[in-house]
Design a protein around this motif. Structure first.
Motif, PDB file in Angstrom:
ATOM      1  N   UNK A 175       0.820  -1.216   0.000  1.00 48.02           N
ATOM      2  CA  UNK A 175       0.000   0.000   0.000  1.00 48.02           C
ATOM      3  C   UNK A 175       0.851   1.263   0.000  1.00 48.02           C
ATOM      4  N   UNK A 176       2.087   1.199   0.519  1.00 48.22           N
ATOM      5  CA  UNK A 176       2.936   2.394   0.525  1.00 48.22           C
ATOM      6  C   UNK A 176       3.315   2.818  -0.895  1.00 48.22           C
ATOM      7  N   UNK A 177       3.252   1.906  -1.863  1.00 50.30           N
ATOM      8  CA  UNK A 177       3.548   2.257  -3.255  1.00 50.30           C
ATOM      9  C   UNK A 177       2.488   3.194  -3.821  1.00 50.30           C
ATOM     10  N   UNK A 178       1.291   3.140  -3.280  1.00 51.68           N
ATOM     11  CA  UNK A 178       0.205   3.982  -3.763  1.00 51.68           C
ATOM     12  C   UNK A 178       0.163   5.339  -3.061  1.00 51.68           C
ATOM     13  N   UNK A 179       0.822   5.448  -1.913  1.00 46.73           N
ATOM     14  CA  UNK A 179       0.754   6.662  -1.106  1.00 46.73           C
ATOM     15  C   UNK A 179       1.588   7.775  -1.726  1.00 46.73           C
ATOM     16  N   UNK A 180       1.060   8.972  -1.652  1.00 47.63           N
ATOM     17  CA  UNK A 180       1.757  10.140  -2.172  1.00 47.63           C
ATOM     18  C   UNK A 180       2.137  11.019  -0.985  1.00 47.63           C
TER      19      UNK A 180
END
Length: 95
Positions: free
Chosen positions: A44-49
């Protein structure tokens, strides 16, 4: 210096696009379980901006002026001396 893009998370956006694309271009979502498994396996951290580190400036003085390049070479800052009159010593000290 940090850069902030608004703290958005694009995971639901990516899932919605994948679902709509599958329904539009395949046989009514027959591949949906595979796509869901792939999207759910992505951390999910890959999607976080989140805010990102850009650069640091370690030494500035009251005489610094002009365009300064950060220590990592990723950012620039233009500086010039600025005098705050309330903090400046009086022109004629009281005796």
């Amino acid at each position: 210096m940090m850069e902030d893009d608004g703290d958005t998370n694009d995971q639901q956006f990516a899932q919605a696009i994948a679902e709509d694309a599958l329904l539009a271009f395949t046989d009514n979502g027959a591949c949906q379980p595979l796509v869901d498994a792939i999207l759910n396996a992505i951390p999910s951290v890959w999607y976080a901006n989140d805010p990102d580190y850009v650069d640091s400036w370690y030494t500035m003085s009251t005489s610094s002026s002009g365009r300064l390049v950060g220590a990592a070479g990723n950012g620039t800052m233009t500086v010039e001396p600025y005098c705050v009159s309330a903090l400046s010593p009086p022109a004629h000290p009281l005796t």
